[in-house]
Each structure stands twice: as C-alpha cells, then as structure tokens.
Write a protein that holds these residues in place. Structure first.
Motif, mmCIF file in Angstrom:
data_model
loop_
_atom_site.group_PDB
_atom_site.id
_atom_site.type_symbol
_atom_site.label_atom_id
_atom_site.label_comp_id
_atom_site.label_asym_id
_atom_site.label_seq_id
_atom_site.Cartn_x
_atom_site.Cartn_y
_atom_site.Cartn_z
ATOM 1 N N TRP A 12 0.855 -1.239 -0.054
ATOM 2 C CA TRP A 12 -0.044 0.142 0.131
ATOM 3 C C TRP A 12 0.714 1.204 -0.037
ATOM 4 C CZ3 TRP A 12 -2.927 2.453 4.533
ATOM 5 C CH2 TRP A 12 -3.517 3.297 4.249
ATOM 6 N N LYS A 13 1.685 1.357 0.974
ATOM 7 C CA LYS A 13 2.716 2.674 1.040
ATOM 8 C C LYS A 13 4.065 2.326 1.194
ATOM 9 C CE LYS A 13 -0.857 5.074 3.761
ATOM 10 N NZ LYS A 13 -0.982 6.390 3.656
ATOM 11 N N ASN A 14 4.833 3.227 0.208
ATOM 12 C CA ASN A 14 6.265 2.866 0.419
ATOM 13 C C ASN A 14 6.764 4.132 0.316
ATOM 14 O OD1 ASN A 14 8.986 2.800 -0.348
ATOM 15 N ND2 ASN A 14 8.559 1.941 -2.591
ATOM 16 N N LYS A 15 7.336 4.587 1.728
ATOM 17 C CA LYS A 15 7.817 5.898 2.182
ATOM 18 C C LYS A 15 8.954 5.570 2.725
ATOM 19 C CE LYS A 15 4.522 6.815 4.793
ATOM 20 N NZ LYS A 15 3.607 7.551 5.703
ATOM 21 N N PRO A 16 9.993 6.853 3.014
ATOM 22 C CA PRO A 16 11.329 6.775 3.311
ATOM 23 C C PRO A 16 11.359 6.162 4.816
ATOM 24 C CG PRO A 16 10.985 8.842 2.139
ATOM 25 C CD PRO A 16 9.654 8.224 2.242
ATOM 26 N N PHE A 33 0.557 -4.116 7.821
ATOM 27 C CA PHE A 33 1.659 -4.745 8.025
ATOM 28 C C PHE A 33 2.927 -3.536 7.826
ATOM 29 C CE2 PHE A 33 5.594 -7.187 6.396
ATOM 30 C CZ PHE A 33 5.858 -7.868 7.557
ATOM 31 N N LYS A 34 3.454 -3.145 9.044
ATOM 32 C CA LYS A 34 4.704 -2.093 9.047
ATOM 33 C C LYS A 34 5.925 -2.643 9.013
ATOM 34 C CE LYS A 34 3.964 1.921 10.671
ATOM 35 N NZ LYS A 34 3.387 2.886 11.655
ATOM 36 N N PHE A 35 6.896 -2.232 8.213
ATOM 37 C CA PHE A 35 7.994 -2.643 8.625
ATOM 38 C C PHE A 35 9.162 -1.904 7.680
ATOM 39 C CE2 PHE A 35 9.580 -4.518 4.253
ATOM 40 C CZ PHE A 35 8.238 -4.454 3.575
ATOM 41 N N VAL A 84 1.721 -6.158 12.683
ATOM 42 C CA VAL A 84 0.532 -5.722 12.030
ATOM 43 C C VAL A 84 -0.072 -4.909 12.944
ATOM 44 C CG1 VAL A 84 -1.539 -6.781 11.192
ATOM 45 C CG2 VAL A 84 0.744 -7.895 10.851
ATOM 46 N N SER A 85 -0.608 -3.983 12.652
ATOM 47 C CA SER A 85 -1.902 -3.257 13.266
ATOM 48 C C SER A 85 -3.050 -3.312 13.064
ATOM 49 C CB SER A 85 -1.379 -1.620 13.052
ATOM 50 O OG SER A 85 -2.440 -0.751 13.614
ATOM 51 N N LEU A 86 -3.892 -3.856 13.905
ATOM 52 C CA LEU A 86 -5.167 -4.534 13.658
ATOM 53 C C LEU A 86 -6.180 -3.199 13.721
ATOM 54 C CD1 LEU A 86 -4.512 -7.503 15.676
ATOM 55 C CD2 LEU A 86 -5.474 -7.603 13.370
ATOM 56 N N TRP A 149 -12.652 6.068 20.367
ATOM 57 C CA TRP A 149 -11.332 6.285 19.847
ATOM 58 C C TRP A 149 -10.176 5.314 20.119
ATOM 59 C CZ3 TRP A 149 -7.415 6.976 23.608
ATOM 60 C CH2 TRP A 149 -8.104 7.426 24.893
ATOM 61 N N TYR A 150 -9.111 5.216 19.344
ATOM 62 C CA TYR A 150 -7.960 4.389 19.740
ATOM 63 C C TYR A 150 -6.803 5.184 19.161
ATOM 64 C CZ TYR A 150 -8.467 1.324 15.526
ATOM 65 O OH TYR A 150 -8.759 1.049 14.130
ATOM 66 N N LEU A 151 -5.595 4.874 19.473
ATOM 67 C CA LEU A 151 -4.416 5.345 19.025
ATOM 68 C C LEU A 151 -3.788 4.372 18.024
ATOM 69 C CD1 LEU A 151 -3.157 6.524 22.445
ATOM 70 C CD2 LEU A 151 -4.542 7.848 20.925
ATOM 71 N N ILE A 152 -2.990 4.858 17.073
ATOM 72 C CA ILE A 152 -2.324 4.261 16.219
ATOM 73 C C ILE A 152 -0.809 4.987 15.871
ATOM 74 C CG2 ILE A 152 -4.133 3.278 14.854
ATOM 75 C CD1 ILE A 152 -3.379 4.892 12.588
ATOM 76 N N ASP A 153 0.045 4.018 15.369
ATOM 77 C CA ASP A 153 1.269 4.526 14.824
ATOM 78 C C ASP A 153 2.093 5.013 15.725
ATOM 79 O OD1 ASP A 153 3.180 5.207 13.172
ATOM 80 O OD2 ASP A 153 2.102 6.929 11.830
ATOM 81 N N HIS A 154 2.896 4.201 16.385
ATOM 82 C CA HIS A 154 3.930 4.812 17.591
ATOM 83 C C HIS A 154 5.503 4.808 17.044
ATOM 84 C CE1 HIS A 154 0.078 4.178 19.522
ATOM 85 N NE2 HIS A 154 0.395 5.423 19.885
HETATM 86 N N1 LIG Z 1 -5.276 -0.270 13.713
HETATM 87 C C1 LIG Z 1 -5.536 0.570 12.632
HETATM 88 N N2 LIG Z 1 -6.807 1.143 12.647
HETATM 89 C C2 LIG Z 1 -7.238 1.894 11.610
HETATM 90 N N3 LIG Z 1 -6.378 2.437 10.544
HETATM 91 C C3 LIG Z 1 -5.231 2.062 10.616
HETATM 92 C C4 LIG Z 1 -4.772 1.217 11.506
HETATM 93 N N4 LIG Z 1 -3.305 0.893 11.426
HETATM 94 C C5 LIG Z 1 -2.995 1.762 10.333
HETATM 95 N N5 LIG Z 1 -4.064 1.987 9.825
HETATM 96 C C6 LIG Z 1 -4.172 2.998 8.628
HETATM 97 O O1 LIG Z 1 -2.988 2.765 7.837
HETATM 98 C C7 LIG Z 1 -2.398 4.269 7.658
HETATM 99 C C8 LIG Z 1 -0.900 3.892 8.017
HETATM 100 O O2 LIG Z 1 -0.485 3.456 9.096
HETATM 101 P P1 LIG Z 1 0.761 4.219 9.960
HETATM 102 O O3 LIG Z 1 0.024 5.542 10.167
HETATM 103 O O4 LIG Z 1 0.928 3.222 11.028
HETATM 104 O O5 LIG Z 1 1.712 4.315 9.084
HETATM 105 P P2 LIG Z 1 2.480 5.562 8.482
HETATM 106 O O6 LIG Z 1 3.900 4.947 7.971
HETATM 107 O O7 LIG Z 1 2.677 6.545 9.469
HETATM 108 O O8 LIG Z 1 1.779 5.949 7.344
HETATM 109 P P3 LIG Z 1 0.874 7.455 7.109
HETATM 110 O O9 LIG Z 1 1.861 8.314 6.767
HETATM 111 O O10 LIG Z 1 -0.456 6.939 6.383
HETATM 112 O O11 LIG Z 1 0.311 7.771 8.584
HETATM 113 C C9 LIG Z 1 -2.771 4.846 8.973
HETATM 114 O O12 LIG Z 1 -2.944 6.401 8.663
HETATM 115 C C10 LIG Z 1 -4.323 4.199 8.786
HETATM 116 O O13 LIG Z 1 -5.124 4.945 7.924
#
Ligand SMILES: Nc1ncnc2c1ncn2[C@@H]1O[C@H](COP(=O)(O)OP(=O)(O)OP(=O)(O)O)[C@@H](O)[C@H]1O
Ligand SMILES: [Mg+2]
Length: 261
Positions: A12-16, A33-35, A84-86, A149-154
């Motif tokens: 889905w996403k390919n970023k630095p 799936f993040k790596f 994997v973030s669920l 609400w819940y938190l993502i992306d740490h």
């Molecule tokens: N558990 C989750 N619930 C809902 N959406 C999620 C979840 N995990 C990831 N996402 C979606 O996937 C996107 C990318 O995940 P994440 O933020 O962890 O990575 P990122 O590399 O920071 O990408 P971005 O720049 O899009 O934020 C999030 O912005 C969100 O839209």
C-alpha cells in the motif's frame, strides 16, 4: 503478540520511513503490516520495536491502542519482519483529521472519554512522540450515540529513528521544550485542564521503574538491539521523573502549541 499467518493483499505505502502493506489472515481479519528495509534505517529506525514498546506502555496506562502482532511475511525470496496493526473490525473508521467539523469543534460532546484522550499528551511527551499533531494517528468510530477512539502509529516513539535526533540528542534541552517537537491536534488547547494533565504525568511517574525496565528488556529480538534497549530504558526512566516539570513549562508556554494542519 506473534502470528505468522498473515498474507499480503497489496503493497500500500512505500515511504522513506517505512512500508505499510495491507494484509489478511486465515480468519479473515485485515491488518496493516509495517516494516522497513535495512537501507531505510536513518528514517525508520527500529520502528517495529518502537510500535511494540509504545503499545505495551500505553496498555499500562489504559490508553486504548490498536492491537499489534509481530509477524514475518514472505515476499518472494525475502522474509520480512514487521508488525501488524489491527483495525477495529465491522465499523466505519476515520481519523481525527477526517472527522466531521462538529466532532472536532466539540469533542467532549461526541467522544467517549475525551478527557482520557487528552492524557495522550503526557504519554507522547514522555515517549518523545513527534507524530500526533496531524490527527492522522487517532482513529474514531461510532458506538451508539457516541464515538470511541484509539491510537495508532507509534513508530516515532521512544528510540524513533536517527533522523528524529538530528535537532538534538535526547538529553538536550530541546526535548524538554515540548513546543519544539510536538503539537497537539488543532482545537484541543481550549479543553486542556492543567491539573488533569499533571495527574496523567504523575501516573506515568508512578509506574514502577522495574516494570518499565523489564518491559523494555522483553522487547523481542531483534526488534531492539541491547544498546537501543539501554538507551530507551535510561531515556524513559529519566523523562518520567521530569515529566511534571516539562508539562508545567509547556502549560505556561504562550507560543504555538497546536498543529496548524
Ligand atoms: N489499527 C488501525 N486502525 C485503523 N487504521 C489503521 C490502523 N493501522 C494503520 N491504519 C491506517 O494505515 C495508515 C498507515 O499506518 P501508519 O500510520 O501506522 O503508518 P505511516 O507509515 O505513518 O503511514 P501514514 O503516513 O499514512 O500515517 C494509517 O494512517 C491508517 O489510515
Ligand atoms: Mg501514520
């Protein structure tokens, strides 16, 4: 937290700062799936370990976070280690920055436990999270008359990545001047109650040192090297004692504290 049954849906996403691939498991659950590839180290750092430790610490503070699972995914000849973030299943999800205007302007009215969401400021400042202000990393969904609400992306919490420390090392004043590295989502400032925020800092300060050190020690190999574990342990134990003072300075700071986006 480990499961090896995830299958790739799309890259889905390919970023630095790393990759995010959509995945699904045998039970039909979807996930993100993040790596990062080794050559992304400067921008990504040990992102999987950062996600893991931040989620485990948030749990201790009862801050709702996405569940995460450490997993390996096979891509051709490569075996990729990631997390994997669920997403919460069966509900319409949207991030804070995409929330309807009326929710963003009057969150106490619409969000369940909005005061507790504000406690995330103490958590982020403790972990030097530089990535909350945009609101992208707060997920909302409707639950009867209210929104949960819940938190993502740490990924940028704790060790973060080498790029994060370019302005200053974690020991420098910069990281005690919250406004330099952290903004709260736009519109939040009017709802902050200083006593409540300082209570959140006290709760963090009261976490037993041993339990934090032990938790960091158990970050699974090879997500954090021993030297990263040592740095993160010292950093979090030091910052938790300073957190009240850091937040008091921030509360009195008159400059910009909210994100402009
Ligand atoms: N558990 C989750 N619930 C809902 N959406 C999620 C979840 N995990 C990831 N996402 C979606 O996937 C996107 C990318 O995940 P994440 O933020 O962890 O990575 P990122 O590399 O920071 O990408 P971005 O720049 O899009 O934020 C999030 O912005 C969100 O839209
Ligand atoms: Mg993100």
């Amino acid at each position: 937290m480990t499961d090896a049954s995830w299958k790739l849906i799309d890259k889905w996403k390919n970023k630095p700062q790393g990759q995010v691939w959509r995945v699904r498991d045998a039970r039909g659950r979807s996930g993100f799936f993040k790596f990062a590839y080794p050559e992304q180290w400067y921008n990504a750092g040990p992102l999987v370990g950062n996600e893991w430790i931040a989620t485990a610490l948030a749990e201790k503070l009862h801050l709702p976070c996405a569940s995460v699972e450490i997993t390996e995914l096979t891509d051709g000849p490569h075996c990729l280690h990631g997390i994997v973030s669920l997403p919460r299943q069966g509900v319409h999800l949207f991030s804070w920055n995409r929330a309807p205007e009326q929710i963003r302007t009057n969150p106490p009215h619409y969000l369940r436990d909005f005061d507790h969401l504000l406690d995330v400021i103490a958590f982020d400042v403790w972990l030097t999270n530089i990535d909350r202000g945009s609101g992208k990393n707060i997920i909302l969904y409707r639950d009867h008359a209210m929104y949960n609400w819940y938190l993502i992306d740490h990924a940028y919490c704790a060790y973060g990545c080498d790029r994060k420390w370019q302005p200053a090392k974690w020991t420098e004043l910069y990281w005690k001047q919250v406004w330099q590295f952290y903004h709260i989502p736009r519109g939040w400032l009017q709802f902050i109650k200083p006593e409540r925020l300082l209570r959140a800092a006290q709760k963090i300060a009261a976490l037993p040192e041993r339990s934090i050190a032990e938790l960091i020690a158990t970050v699974p190999d090879p997500l954090y090297s021993q030297s990263i574990k040592d740095q993160v342990t010292t950093m979090l134990l030091t910052r938790k004692q300073e957190l009240g003072e850091i937040l008091t300075t921030w509360i009195h700071y008159q400059g910009t504290k909210e994100s402009r986006v």
